[in-house]
Design a protein around this motif. Structure first.
Motif, PDB file in Angstrom:
ATOM      1  N   ASN A 223       0.808  -1.217   0.112  1.00  0.00           N
ATOM      2  CA  ASN A 223       0.153  -0.092  -0.030  1.00  0.00           C
ATOM      3  C   ASN A 223       1.071   1.430   0.034  1.00  0.00           C
ATOM      4  O   ASN A 223       1.812   1.517   0.748  1.00  0.00           O
ATOM      5  N   ASN A 224       0.439   2.348  -0.730  1.00  0.00           N
ATOM      6  CA  ASN A 224       1.049   3.589  -0.561  1.00  0.00           C
ATOM      7  C   ASN A 224       0.646   4.294   0.415  1.00  0.00           C
ATOM      8  O   ASN A 224      -0.299   4.108   1.145  1.00  0.00           O
ATOM      9  N   THR A 225       1.269   5.600   0.753  1.00  0.00           N
ATOM     10  CA  THR A 225       0.844   6.391   1.872  1.00  0.00           C
ATOM     11  C   THR A 225      -0.674   6.658   1.747  1.00  0.00           C
ATOM     12  O   THR A 225      -1.404   6.940   2.800  1.00  0.00           O
ATOM     13  N   ASP A 226      -1.346   7.206   0.689  1.00  0.00           N
ATOM     14  CA  ASP A 226      -2.709   7.382   0.646  1.00  0.00           C
ATOM     15  C   ASP A 226      -3.649   6.132   0.952  1.00  0.00           C
ATOM     16  O   ASP A 226      -4.678   6.352   1.499  1.00  0.00           O
ATOM     17  N   GLN A 227      -3.290   4.961   0.609  1.00  0.00           N
ATOM     18  CA  GLN A 227      -3.862   3.873   1.065  1.00  0.00           C
ATOM     19  C   GLN A 227      -3.837   3.569   2.526  1.00  0.00           C
ATOM     20  O   GLN A 227      -4.902   3.219   2.799  1.00  0.00           O
ATOM     21  N   LEU A 228      -2.488   3.729   2.959  1.00  0.00           N
ATOM     22  CA  LEU A 228      -2.448   3.582   4.244  1.00  0.00           C
ATOM     23  C   LEU A 228      -3.431   4.645   5.120  1.00  0.00           C
ATOM     24  O   LEU A 228      -3.894   4.262   6.334  1.00  0.00           O
ATOM     25  N   LYS A 229      -3.209   5.723   4.715  1.00  0.00           N
ATOM     26  CA  LYS A 229      -3.775   6.961   5.439  1.00  0.00           C
ATOM     27  C   LYS A 229      -5.560   6.465   5.420  1.00  0.00           C
ATOM     28  O   LYS A 229      -6.362   6.374   6.461  1.00  0.00           O
ATOM     29  N   ALA A 230      -6.116   5.828   3.941  1.00  0.00           N
ATOM     30  CA  ALA A 230      -7.257   5.692   4.018  1.00  0.00           C
ATOM     31  C   ALA A 230      -7.704   4.513   5.083  1.00  0.00           C
ATOM     32  O   ALA A 230      -8.836   4.466   5.654  1.00  0.00           O
ATOM     33  N   THR A 231      -6.872   3.432   5.194  1.00  0.00           N
ATOM     34  CA  THR A 231      -6.945   2.433   6.232  1.00  0.00           C
ATOM     35  C   THR A 231      -7.140   2.862   7.452  1.00  0.00           C
ATOM     36  O   THR A 231      -8.185   2.441   8.358  1.00  0.00           O
ATOM     37  N   ILE A 232      -6.249   3.853   8.019  1.00  0.00           N
ATOM     38  CA  ILE A 232      -6.344   4.336   9.344  1.00  0.00           C
ATOM     39  C   ILE A 232      -7.763   5.251   9.448  1.00  0.00           C
ATOM     40  O   ILE A 232      -8.169   5.148  10.624  1.00  0.00           O
ATOM     41  N   VAL A 233      -7.781   6.022   8.518  1.00  0.00           N
ATOM     42  CA  VAL A 233      -9.280   6.948   8.598  1.00  0.00           C
ATOM     43  C   VAL A 233     -10.539   5.894   8.843  1.00  0.00           C
ATOM     44  O   VAL A 233     -11.231   6.332   9.492  1.00  0.00           O
ATOM     45  N   GLU A 234     -10.433   4.966   8.135  1.00  0.00           N
ATOM     46  CA  GLU A 234     -11.509   4.154   7.887  1.00  0.00           C
ATOM     47  C   GLU A 234     -11.657   3.439   9.318  1.00  0.00           C
ATOM     48  O   GLU A 234     -12.839   3.309   9.923  1.00  0.00           O
ATOM     49  N   ALA A 235     -10.504   3.018   9.696  1.00  0.00           N
ATOM     50  CA  ALA A 235     -10.662   2.068  10.983  1.00  0.00           C
ATOM     51  C   ALA A 235     -11.329   3.147  12.241  1.00  0.00           C
ATOM     52  O   ALA A 235     -12.004   2.680  13.123  1.00  0.00           O
TER      53      ALA A 235
END
Length: 72
Positions: A16-28
């Motif tokens: 995952n790139n930084t945008d995908q990691l951020k999205a994962t964290i925000v969604e969680a």
């Protein structure tokens, strides 16, 4: 069945790139689901293990402030 949760979580975010990691964290966080907490813990573990002492100090200070605000 022996399931290594840590490895499963890391496998799910590997590549995952930084945008995908951020999205994962925000969604969680936004979902508020208890089942997401282990994943956030694994991600925090990676951050902690790769941080230098100054970064760890900053994280702890930020965490302390957050805990104090949440307790109000």
């Amino acid at each position: 069945m022996d399931l290594n949760l840590r490895n499963a979580i890391l496998s799910n975010v590997s590549g995952n790139n930084t945008d995908q990691l951020k999205a994962t964290i925000v969604e969680a966080i936004q979902s508020g689901e208890e089942k997401m907490l282990p994943g956030l813990g694994v991600l925090f573990e990676l951050i902690w293990e790769n941080a230098d002492e100054a970064e760890k100090k900053e994280m702890l200070e930020t965490l302390e402030q957050g805990v104090q605000q949440a307790a109000k």
